[in-house]
Motif scaffolding. Structure first.
Motif, PDB file in Angstrom:
ATOM      1  N   MET A 156       0.351  11.414  -8.694  1.00 49.79           N
ATOM      2  CA  MET A 156      -0.350  11.376  -6.949  1.00 49.79           C
ATOM      3  C   MET A 156      -0.763   9.755  -6.968  1.00 49.79           C
ATOM      4  SD  MET A 156      -1.935  14.337  -6.692  1.00 49.79           S
ATOM      5  CE  MET A 156      -1.928  15.689  -7.372  1.00 49.79           C
ATOM      6  N   ASP A 157       0.881   9.155  -6.629  1.00 44.84           N
ATOM      7  CA  ASP A 157       0.696   7.477  -6.712  1.00 44.84           C
ATOM      8  C   ASP A 157       0.806   7.251  -4.725  1.00 44.84           C
ATOM      9  OD1 ASP A 157       1.442   4.846  -6.082  1.00 44.84           O
ATOM     10  OD2 ASP A 157       3.404   4.996  -7.212  1.00 44.84           O
ATOM     11  N   ILE A 158      -0.747   6.738  -4.611  1.00 43.89           N
ATOM     12  CA  ILE A 158      -0.627   6.219  -3.168  1.00 43.89           C
ATOM     13  C   ILE A 158       0.437   5.178  -2.745  1.00 43.89           C
ATOM     14  CG2 ILE A 158      -3.332   6.335  -3.370  1.00 43.89           C
ATOM     15  CD1 ILE A 158      -4.362   3.689  -3.635  1.00 43.89           C
ATOM     16  N   PRO A 192       3.241   5.618   4.633  1.00 43.76           N
ATOM     17  CA  PRO A 192       2.830   4.469   5.247  1.00 43.76           C
ATOM     18  C   PRO A 192       2.250   3.255   4.690  1.00 43.76           C
ATOM     19  CG  PRO A 192       1.579   6.034   6.913  1.00 43.76           C
ATOM     20  CD  PRO A 192       2.282   6.790   5.560  1.00 43.76           C
ATOM     21  N   ILE A 193       1.911   3.219   3.837  1.00 47.24           N
ATOM     22  CA  ILE A 193       1.786   2.280   2.438  1.00 47.24           C
ATOM     23  C   ILE A 193       3.016   2.033   2.703  1.00 47.24           C
ATOM     24  CG2 ILE A 193       0.551   1.746   0.336  1.00 47.24           C
ATOM     25  CD1 ILE A 193      -1.853   3.740   1.227  1.00 47.24           C
ATOM     26  N   ASN A 249     -10.825   7.622  -1.741  1.00 46.38           N
ATOM     27  CA  ASN A 249      -9.092   7.022  -2.064  1.00 46.38           C
ATOM     28  C   ASN A 249      -8.293   6.647  -0.243  1.00 46.38           C
ATOM     29  OD1 ASN A 249      -7.222   5.670  -3.354  1.00 46.38           O
ATOM     30  ND2 ASN A 249      -6.574   6.983  -4.638  1.00 46.38           N
ATOM     31  N   TYR A 250      -6.802   5.754  -0.769  1.00 40.95           N
ATOM     32  CA  TYR A 250      -6.686   5.662   0.733  1.00 40.95           C
ATOM     33  C   TYR A 250      -6.019   7.153   0.976  1.00 40.95           C
ATOM     34  CZ  TYR A 250      -7.354   0.791   0.218  1.00 40.95           C
ATOM     35  OH  TYR A 250      -7.522  -0.261   0.782  1.00 40.95           O
ATOM     36  N   THR A 251      -5.899   7.408   2.252  1.00 42.67           N
ATOM     37  CA  THR A 251      -5.282   8.980   2.052  1.00 42.67           C
ATOM     38  C   THR A 251      -4.314   9.045   4.540  1.00 42.67           C
ATOM     39  OG1 THR A 251      -5.152  11.366   2.307  1.00 42.67           O
ATOM     40  CG2 THR A 251      -6.905  10.031   2.611  1.00 42.67           C
ATOM     41  N   GLU A 252      -3.425   9.921   4.016  1.00 43.21           N
ATOM     42  CA  GLU A 252      -2.918  10.207   5.530  1.00 43.21           C
ATOM     43  C   GLU A 252      -3.548  11.570   5.985  1.00 43.21           C
ATOM     44  OE1 GLU A 252       1.068   9.825   7.079  1.00 43.21           O
ATOM     45  OE2 GLU A 252       1.540  10.167   4.847  1.00 43.21           O
ATOM     46  N   MET A 290      -4.785   3.829  -9.267  1.00 43.37           N
ATOM     47  CA  MET A 290      -3.713   4.541  -9.205  1.00 43.37           C
ATOM     48  C   MET A 290      -3.010   3.344 -10.779  1.00 43.37           C
ATOM     49  SD  MET A 290      -0.833   2.822  -6.527  1.00 43.37           S
ATOM     50  CE  MET A 290      -1.327   1.149  -7.132  1.00 43.37           C
ATOM     51  N   PRO A 347      -8.849   1.437  -4.808  1.00 41.92           N
ATOM     52  CA  PRO A 347      -7.959   2.175  -4.921  1.00 41.92           C
ATOM     53  C   PRO A 347      -6.739   2.220  -6.133  1.00 41.92           C
ATOM     54  CG  PRO A 347      -8.238   2.384  -2.667  1.00 41.92           C
ATOM     55  CD  PRO A 347      -9.329   1.099  -3.715  1.00 41.92           C
ATOM     56  N   LYS A 348      -6.780   0.933  -6.124  1.00 47.02           N
ATOM     57  CA  LYS A 348      -5.868   0.201  -6.877  1.00 47.02           C
ATOM     58  C   LYS A 348      -5.580   0.620  -9.085  1.00 47.02           C
ATOM     59  CE  LYS A 348      -6.275  -4.575  -7.338  1.00 47.02           C
ATOM     60  NZ  LYS A 348      -7.698  -4.570  -6.172  1.00 47.02           N
ATOM     61  N   GLU A 381      -3.738   6.005 -12.796  1.00 43.89           N
ATOM     62  CA  GLU A 381      -2.529   7.393 -12.405  1.00 43.89           C
ATOM     63  C   GLU A 381      -1.360   7.401 -13.151  1.00 43.89           C
ATOM     64  OE1 GLU A 381      -1.914  11.088 -10.489  1.00 43.89           O
ATOM     65  OE2 GLU A 381      -3.578  10.079 -11.432  1.00 43.89           O
ATOM     66  N   ARG A 382      -0.888   6.520 -13.260  1.00 41.08           N
ATOM     67  CA  ARG A 382       0.216   5.669 -14.186  1.00 41.08           C
ATOM     68  C   ARG A 382       0.498   5.861 -15.184  1.00 41.08           C
ATOM     69  NH1 ARG A 382       0.958   1.029  -9.555  1.00 41.08           N
ATOM     70  NH2 ARG A 382      -0.505  -0.400 -11.774  1.00 41.08           N
ATOM     71  N   GLU A 442      -6.036  19.300  -5.001  1.00 40.73           N
ATOM     72  CA  GLU A 442      -5.218  19.288  -5.964  1.00 40.73           C
ATOM     73  C   GLU A 442      -6.602  19.402  -7.403  1.00 40.73           C
ATOM     74  OE1 GLU A 442      -1.066  18.682  -6.104  1.00 40.73           O
ATOM     75  OE2 GLU A 442      -0.644  19.214  -3.923  1.00 40.73           O
ATOM     76  N   ARG A 443      -6.475  19.078  -7.473  1.00 39.66           N
ATOM     77  CA  ARG A 443      -7.649  18.743  -8.477  1.00 39.66           C
ATOM     78  C   ARG A 443      -8.851  19.229  -8.964  1.00 39.66           C
ATOM     79  NH1 ARG A 443      -5.357  13.294 -10.835  1.00 39.66           N
ATOM     80  NH2 ARG A 443      -2.473  13.553 -10.675  1.00 39.66           N
ATOM     81  N   TYR A 457      -2.101  -3.869   0.417  1.00 41.41           N
ATOM     82  CA  TYR A 457      -3.223  -3.328   0.160  1.00 41.41           C
ATOM     83  C   TYR A 457      -4.496  -4.342   0.923  1.00 41.41           C
ATOM     84  CZ  TYR A 457      -2.657  -0.171  -2.985  1.00 41.41           C
ATOM     85  OH  TYR A 457      -1.596   1.172  -3.695  1.00 41.41           O
ATOM     86  N   ILE A 482      -3.985   5.709   8.428  1.00 41.88           N
ATOM     87  CA  ILE A 482      -3.849   5.356   6.026  1.00 41.88           C
ATOM     88  C   ILE A 482      -5.997   5.162   6.983  1.00 41.88           C
ATOM     89  CG2 ILE A 482      -4.440   4.245   4.047  1.00 41.88           C
ATOM     90  CD1 ILE A 482      -1.929   5.892   4.367  1.00 41.88           C
ATOM     91  N   ILE A 540       2.390   7.201  -0.521  1.00 39.29           N
ATOM     92  CA  ILE A 540       2.412   7.680   0.645  1.00 39.29           C
ATOM     93  C   ILE A 540       3.111   6.884   1.663  1.00 39.29           C
ATOM     94  CG2 ILE A 540       0.148   8.510   2.550  1.00 39.29           C
ATOM     95  CD1 ILE A 540      -2.125   7.618  -0.043  1.00 39.29           C
ATOM     96  N   ARG A 579      -4.845  14.197  -1.358  1.00 40.59           N
ATOM     97  CA  ARG A 579      -4.444  15.601  -2.551  1.00 40.59           C
ATOM     98  C   ARG A 579      -4.794  15.459  -3.378  1.00 40.59           C
ATOM     99  NH1 ARG A 579       1.872  14.238  -3.391  1.00 40.59           N
ATOM    100  NH2 ARG A 579       2.032  16.085  -4.961  1.00 40.59           N
ATOM    101  N   VAL A 580      -5.389  14.307  -3.782  1.00 40.84           N
ATOM    102  CA  VAL A 580      -5.526  14.792  -5.526  1.00 40.84           C
ATOM    103  C   VAL A 580      -7.007  15.592  -5.382  1.00 40.84           C
ATOM    104  CG1 VAL A 580      -7.286  13.782  -6.563  1.00 40.84           C
ATOM    105  CG2 VAL A 580      -4.970  12.363  -6.565  1.00 40.84           C
ATOM    106  N   ILE A 631      -4.396  -3.314   4.705  1.00 41.71           N
ATOM    107  CA  ILE A 631      -5.067  -1.887   4.748  1.00 41.71           C
ATOM    108  C   ILE A 631      -6.681  -1.997   4.930  1.00 41.71           C
ATOM    109  CG2 ILE A 631      -5.545   0.821   3.854  1.00 41.71           C
ATOM    110  CD1 ILE A 631      -2.822   0.522   2.171  1.00 41.71           C
TER     111      ILE A 631
END
Lengths: 198, 198
Positions: B1-3, B8-9, A64-67, A92, A88-89, A95-96, A76-77, B32, A56, B6, A72-73, B35
């Motif tokens: 898109m929910d981190i 590993p998370i 944001n956290y990502t691999e 999220m 980051p939370k 996002e929810r 794609e956006r 977190y 991560i 991902i 991706r956001v 991380i």
């Protein structure tokens, strides 16, 4: 003779007690859980920890956290609308709701002079160049409605306005489904002053 | 898109949520924390987990956790008096009182037919041979005062009495510093029937 003082147990309890709001008792319970777990179970746990650290990283665009960076956001956006959050939370949480389809920008902190966190310690420079380079039309500031979050929001607004971008702040008011009777005074007076015509 | 999705998370959150009474939200917060931690901090955590599994075993005599078997209590204290408990943490609770100087015997469970735990699934055989071989004079049964703990205590008493060893049960009654008003009926009636002459 305290079995919690046997070195490997003491060490594991100590590691667990570093987790947020985990006290000694809880750390002990977690450690005993590991001791009772199968060797494979414990190995999976340890591996998951190492794996997350290895794989991560921060998205170079939004933070944001990502691999894979960009995340991706960001891939794609569109960045026409950018929502600025502290952690980051928080991204999220938004996002929810499924009601925001723009990009995010994670500050990784808010300005807090008492804690020695200045504007250069959070990802503001990155936000400015991002807005300038992508023709961003609106920046929604969604920092927490506390002292630091409000101060940071004002600071960002002041920085961005000269770039000709629309800057907005998430609405503050009483929570949906709550009762007026139990709302605190600050929230209620904010809800009054920010009233909307029906 | 929910981190949190991902891989590993998600995997780390899943591992944390296996800990006792840790729900999804708490597991997320712990993940977190990892991380955000330094690489070294995460490595220490993972190592502590592997280390405890590699080094901690059961004492072959009493069944408690130890690095070296027999454990320190079994090496240094007499088995004239043995205190029988369900779990290692119960032995530790008694140890913290500093008022017991004998040896322990950890059952690693209590008889619970509904959960499929019979007398052969807990360390009873080991207790019997230990009592017979060491000339033990008293066995104090300190299982929990719940249905399984009481039933296990009765069962052990019945097994041991023929060996001519004194079998006792820890006292049950109202807690020190508590108020009668708030004691439950079962505890209070037990405190009455077990009253002591002053």
């Amino acid at each position: 003779m305290d079995i919690n003082q046997i070195e490997p147990i003491a060490r594991l309890i100590n590691e667990f007690s570093k987790l947020p709001s985990v006290g000694k008792k809880t750390a002990e319970r977690y450690a005993y859980h590991i001791i009772r777990a199968s060797d494979e179970g414990a190995k999976n746990f340890a591996d998951a920890i190492m794996n997350v650290k290895a794989k991560i990283k921060f998205c170079e665009v939004c933070g944001n956290y990502t691999e894979t960076s960009p995340c991706r956001v960001c891939r794609e956006r569109s960045s026409k609308t950018i929502c600025v959050v502290k952690e980051p939370k928080d991204a999220m949480a938004i996002e929810r709701t499924s009601s925001f389809k723009g990009a995010y920008h994670i500050l990784h902190g808010t300005i807090n002079p008492l804690a020695g966190v200045g504007p250069n310690d959070i990802r503001l420079k990155e936000l400015l160049s991002r807005v300038a380079e992508n023709g961003t039309e609106e920046v929604i500031i969604a920092t927490n409605p506390d002292v630091e979050g409000e101060a940071t929001a004002m600071y960002i607004a002041k920085l961005l306005k000269p770039l000709g971008v629309k800057v907005s702040r998430i609405a503050q008011g009483i929570s949906m489904g709550s009762e007026l009777e139990y709302a605190d005074e600050v929230t209620l007076s904010r809800a009054l002053s920010d009233r909307k015509e029906m």
